[in-house]
Design a protein around this motif. Sequence first.
Motif: not given
Length: 107
Positions: A81, A85, A88
């Motif tokens: 996760d 992030r 991104s």
Amino acid sequence: MIPDQQDPAAAGKFDDEHYPAYTMGRAADMLGTSQNFLRSLDEAGLIEPQRSAGGHRRYSRHQLRIAARVRELVDQGTAVDAACRIVSLEDQLHEAQRRNSGEQASH
């Protein structure tokens, strides 16, 4: 179908880095990862593969580059996760830099 009998317009799509040319199995093999890893990127909202008429996930070269970057971070010990992030944010930064350099060139 024999390659030279294919639709020439369809053949050009393979030059498009956003064309969903790769099945989930092929993408996982190319990345040296599992299909579950690719599913996790889809569930995290980082990569949204297109679906074939039968509902199977299809990935583009662009999406495979993103998945490879996440895999690199995960291999370095980053949680999936958090790696999503990071990737991104990196993508947002590159897009902002691209837009900014385009605006400067027009002034």
